[in-house]
Motif scaffolding. Sequence first.
Motif, PDB file in Angstrom:
ATOM      1  N   ARG A 185       2.891  -5.795  -4.484  1.00 49.51           N
ATOM      2  CA  ARG A 185       1.917  -4.707  -4.534  1.00 49.51           C
ATOM      3  C   ARG A 185       0.500  -5.257  -4.676  1.00 49.51           C
ATOM      4  O   ARG A 185      -0.447  -4.742  -4.059  1.00 49.51           O
ATOM      5  CB  ARG A 185       2.259  -3.747  -5.669  1.00 49.51           C
ATOM      6  CG  ARG A 185       3.623  -3.085  -5.494  1.00 49.51           C
ATOM      7  CD  ARG A 185       4.016  -2.214  -6.680  1.00 49.51           C
ATOM      8  NE  ARG A 185       3.221  -0.995  -6.725  1.00 49.51           N
ATOM      9  CZ  ARG A 185       2.392  -0.671  -7.708  1.00 49.51           C
ATOM     10  NH1 ARG A 185       2.238  -1.502  -8.740  1.00 49.51           N
ATOM     11  NH2 ARG A 185       1.719   0.459  -7.674  1.00 49.51           N
ATOM     12  N   ARG A 186       0.320  -6.289  -5.473  1.00 48.71           N
ATOM     13  CA  ARG A 186      -1.011  -6.885  -5.642  1.00 48.71           C
ATOM     14  C   ARG A 186      -1.510  -7.442  -4.315  1.00 48.71           C
ATOM     15  O   ARG A 186      -2.650  -7.174  -3.899  1.00 48.71           O
ATOM     16  CB  ARG A 186      -0.955  -7.996  -6.691  1.00 48.71           C
ATOM     17  CG  ARG A 186      -2.308  -8.667  -6.948  1.00 48.71           C
ATOM     18  CD  ARG A 186      -2.176  -9.798  -7.959  1.00 48.71           C
ATOM     19  NE  ARG A 186      -1.635 -11.009  -7.336  1.00 48.71           N
ATOM     20  CZ  ARG A 186      -2.388 -11.969  -6.783  1.00 48.71           C
ATOM     21  NH1 ARG A 186      -3.713 -11.846  -6.749  1.00 48.71           N
ATOM     22  NH2 ARG A 186      -1.818 -13.033  -6.246  1.00 48.71           N
ATOM     23  N   TYR A 209      -0.460  -6.787  -1.212  1.00 47.94           N
ATOM     24  CA  TYR A 209      -0.610  -5.722  -0.232  1.00 47.94           C
ATOM     25  C   TYR A 209      -1.920  -4.979  -0.460  1.00 47.94           C
ATOM     26  O   TYR A 209      -2.669  -4.690   0.502  1.00 47.94           O
ATOM     27  CB  TYR A 209       0.565  -4.752  -0.338  1.00 47.94           C
ATOM     28  CG  TYR A 209       0.540  -3.598   0.649  1.00 47.94           C
ATOM     29  CD1 TYR A 209       1.261  -3.650   1.827  1.00 47.94           C
ATOM     30  CD2 TYR A 209      -0.199  -2.438   0.381  1.00 47.94           C
ATOM     31  CE1 TYR A 209       1.253  -2.589   2.734  1.00 47.94           C
ATOM     32  CE2 TYR A 209      -0.218  -1.372   1.268  1.00 47.94           C
ATOM     33  CZ  TYR A 209       0.509  -1.455   2.445  1.00 47.94           C
ATOM     34  OH  TYR A 209       0.491  -0.400   3.328  1.00 47.94           O
ATOM     35  N   THR A 210      -2.222  -4.678  -1.684  1.00 50.23           N
ATOM     36  CA  THR A 210      -3.417  -3.885  -1.967  1.00 50.23           C
ATOM     37  C   THR A 210      -4.682  -4.647  -1.631  1.00 50.23           C
ATOM     38  O   THR A 210      -5.663  -4.063  -1.154  1.00 50.23           O
ATOM     39  CB  THR A 210      -3.426  -3.436  -3.441  1.00 50.23           C
ATOM     40  OG1 THR A 210      -2.195  -2.752  -3.743  1.00 50.23           O
ATOM     41  CG2 THR A 210      -4.586  -2.495  -3.722  1.00 50.23           C
ATOM     42  N   LYS A 213      -7.479  -3.401   0.919  1.00 54.16           N
ATOM     43  CA  LYS A 213      -8.899  -3.361   0.587  1.00 54.16           C
ATOM     44  C   LYS A 213      -9.741  -4.010   1.692  1.00 54.16           C
ATOM     45  O   LYS A 213     -10.812  -3.517   2.050  1.00 54.16           O
ATOM     46  CB  LYS A 213      -9.144  -4.070  -0.760  1.00 54.16           C
ATOM     47  CG  LYS A 213      -8.670  -3.284  -1.976  1.00 54.16           C
ATOM     48  CD  LYS A 213      -8.640  -4.140  -3.233  1.00 54.16           C
ATOM     49  CE  LYS A 213     -10.032  -4.485  -3.718  1.00 54.16           C
ATOM     50  NZ  LYS A 213     -10.743  -3.329  -4.322  1.00 54.16           N
ATOM     51  N   ARG A 263       2.616   3.955   0.478  1.00 52.27           N
ATOM     52  CA  ARG A 263       2.048   4.263  -0.840  1.00 52.27           C
ATOM     53  C   ARG A 263       2.757   3.512  -1.962  1.00 52.27           C
ATOM     54  O   ARG A 263       2.156   3.233  -2.995  1.00 52.27           O
ATOM     55  CB  ARG A 263       2.105   5.763  -1.100  1.00 52.27           C
ATOM     56  CG  ARG A 263       1.251   6.565  -0.127  1.00 52.27           C
ATOM     57  CD  ARG A 263       1.427   8.077  -0.295  1.00 52.27           C
ATOM     58  NE  ARG A 263       0.670   8.579  -1.443  1.00 52.27           N
ATOM     59  CZ  ARG A 263       1.191   8.887  -2.602  1.00 52.27           C
ATOM     60  NH1 ARG A 263       2.502   8.742  -2.798  1.00 52.27           N
ATOM     61  NH2 ARG A 263       0.441   9.352  -3.570  1.00 52.27           N
ATOM     62  N   ILE A 318       0.920   0.288  -2.869  1.00 51.82           N
ATOM     63  CA  ILE A 318      -0.484   0.341  -3.260  1.00 51.82           C
ATOM     64  C   ILE A 318      -0.612   0.369  -4.779  1.00 51.82           C
ATOM     65  O   ILE A 318      -0.071   1.264  -5.444  1.00 51.82           O
ATOM     66  CB  ILE A 318      -1.176   1.578  -2.657  1.00 51.82           C
ATOM     67  CG1 ILE A 318      -1.087   1.540  -1.129  1.00 51.82           C
ATOM     68  CG2 ILE A 318      -2.635   1.650  -3.113  1.00 51.82           C
ATOM     69  CD1 ILE A 318      -1.577   2.811  -0.458  1.00 51.82           C
ATOM     70  N   ASP A 319      -1.317  -0.611  -5.321  1.00 50.81           N
ATOM     71  CA  ASP A 319      -1.672  -0.617  -6.739  1.00 50.81           C
ATOM     72  C   ASP A 319      -3.004   0.120  -6.858  1.00 50.81           C
ATOM     73  O   ASP A 319      -4.072  -0.446  -6.626  1.00 50.81           O
ATOM     74  CB  ASP A 319      -1.801  -2.054  -7.247  1.00 50.81           C
ATOM     75  CG  ASP A 319      -2.056  -2.122  -8.749  1.00 50.81           C
ATOM     76  OD1 ASP A 319      -2.464  -1.090  -9.329  1.00 50.81           O
ATOM     77  OD2 ASP A 319      -1.874  -3.207  -9.339  1.00 50.81           O
ATOM     78  N   LEU A 321      -7.952  -0.259  -6.484  1.00 52.85           N
ATOM     79  CA  LEU A 321      -8.857   0.394  -5.554  1.00 52.85           C
ATOM     80  C   LEU A 321     -10.016   1.032  -6.306  1.00 52.85           C
ATOM     81  O   LEU A 321      -9.821   1.636  -7.366  1.00 52.85           O
ATOM     82  CB  LEU A 321      -8.125   1.472  -4.753  1.00 52.85           C
ATOM     83  CG  LEU A 321      -6.950   1.031  -3.882  1.00 52.85           C
ATOM     84  CD1 LEU A 321      -6.342   2.253  -3.180  1.00 52.85           C
ATOM     85  CD2 LEU A 321      -7.381   0.004  -2.857  1.00 52.85           C
ATOM     86  N   ARG A 352     -10.386   4.632  -2.460  1.00 52.87           N
ATOM     87  CA  ARG A 352      -9.413   5.726  -2.590  1.00 52.87           C
ATOM     88  C   ARG A 352      -9.819   6.912  -1.727  1.00 52.87           C
ATOM     89  O   ARG A 352      -8.967   7.555  -1.089  1.00 52.87           O
ATOM     90  CB  ARG A 352      -9.280   6.149  -4.055  1.00 52.87           C
ATOM     91  CG  ARG A 352      -8.459   5.190  -4.899  1.00 52.87           C
ATOM     92  CD  ARG A 352      -8.018   5.833  -6.201  1.00 52.87           C
ATOM     93  NE  ARG A 352      -9.164   6.178  -7.046  1.00 52.87           N
ATOM     94  CZ  ARG A 352      -9.736   5.335  -7.912  1.00 52.87           C
ATOM     95  NH1 ARG A 352      -9.258   4.109  -8.053  1.00 52.87           N
ATOM     96  NH2 ARG A 352     -10.761   5.721  -8.634  1.00 52.87           N
TER      97      ARG A 352
END
Length: 604
Positions: A431-432, A434-435, A439, A556, A559-560, A564, A569
């Motif tokens: 998750r880290r 991917y986010t 970004k 979703r 997503i962490d 964001l 967001r």
Amino acid sequence: MFQTFENTTDPSLGAARVAALRNELSRRGLDGFLVPRADAHQGEYVAAADERLRWLTGFSGSAGYAAILQQSAGLFVDGRYTLQARGQCDGAVFSSLSIPGDSLGGWLTSQLSNGATVGYDAMLHTRGEIETLRRKLAAVGMTLKPVANNPVDTVWDDRPAPPRAPIVVHDLALAGTSAEQKIADMQTALAAAHQDAMILTLPDSIAWLLNIRGSDIAHTPVTLAFAIVHADRKPELFVHADKIDATARAHLEPFVELLGEDDLQGALATLTGQRVRIDPKTAPDWFFSQLEASDASINEGHDLVLHAKARKSDSEIAGSRAAHLRDGVAMARFLAWLAAAAPKGNVTEISAARQLEAFRAEGGLLRDLSFDTISGAGPNGAIVHYRVTEATDSSLEPGSLYLIDSGGQYRDGTTDITRTVAIGTPDDEMRRCYTHVLKGHIALAQARFPKGTRGVDLDPLARQPLWSAGLDYDHGTGHGIGSYLSVHEGPTSISKRGMVALAPGMMLSNEPGYYREGAFGIRLENLVLVTPPAPISGGDREMMAFETLSFTPFDRTLIDVALLDDRERAWLNTYHADVLAKIGPELSDHPDVRAWLEAATVPL
């Protein structure tokens, strides 16, 4: 089916084929020969008749070359294909060498003695690469020699016939500009440059200029041909007669001189004293030799069609929007199917790719895939240009990530999209990572930039969120894309090498990524359109921007949200609302997919 997955290479055949080639080289008095993965048009895809490197070595990647000497043989590939080459080629026959770390010139000089002669097919190498290598070899007393007939073809007994697919007329309603007008624009540009003619060797340039398409090679709807654009008379098109039916002839004859492939050399010989524009980065060395023999004045310069083609007409833009909505429906159906099927444990990389292709085909307007689908489960997703075969087909396992990069060729547009999804529950590290990729994607999607901004200037925007976390990726952030043409179209790119200024009407990809070897790969790709300059409230300069063309939700569960900021967001929520608004109404016959899409686009 548009894509096959068989592992059709056989490493055991390499030794006998190399031995046959060495015998032929000895007969011709050559100490070595160069075998690139290329045809006379330097395209990403080649016809079966031009797969010389694959036939000789077993390597099926889209880039690389071999040097066959009497006592050694080197296969040069870049980092994308290192593992693939080792698996497909006989290590006892071929030394595996890395581009750019290993230099062809350096390797040849280390393997050959003073006075050696290395042959090459002048139709398969650009003038630039040949001149660089010739200087390197000449410095140590070696000779680089063009050969009249490719020796690989001599020993390739069952070589397929060259393609003869018919030319297809591309409707004016889709092109937006007539071929006559495009030709006139090129002639005006030539006159302004004080040039008499321009050589065209890129099939997609010829296809765009003449409003034609074809199917001579996989995934790119072009006809293999050459052309000469004259400043003061009709262009000449050199193409096999079998490709021209009555419809194509009726379309072309009013504004093109139709000639056979065998007429090309003679036509070049008539250019004596003329100032001829030719692109040294894409045109084969053979053309330069012919022009030199005819005493033409060679004017090196980029193919003028490239920049004109990159700026899409209003009709091409409208077609692309329609194609992307159609493609978005297929992607929604696929991701909804995947969410239901993958947890059951019976989905593999191949079955997933086939299912997505089927959904695209059910739309009724798919002509081909725009490239071989990259369908990578778990560690395979970390191989940037992974191509699954029946030998490597892996299951989508719970707790893993799955990357699928795919696209379609429709008569009104070309698509290319990548999504990475979690199979089951992702861990915090997934998750880290991917986010941070997300970004970067959002940063580029939100960019505003002035006239004259190049791709190299924007590339860091997508990387900065990754850099801040100590992450990065080793490919470009974006490539140009054609209008029912090549999925990877020059001259524009968003990359460290993207030196061409962006302009309204250009279409590119936005695809940052992150790859952890042996674990997972992440890439998030949409296609975007450069919009005209517009004012910004409170500003004093107009700025261009990107309009996102692709409409598919991001996962979703990966997503962490804490990573964001408010602006990110807001962008994501707006994008997901647009996805639902545009794709949702197209799913009236698929209420289960509509329900999935509604859940996938709930605001963060």
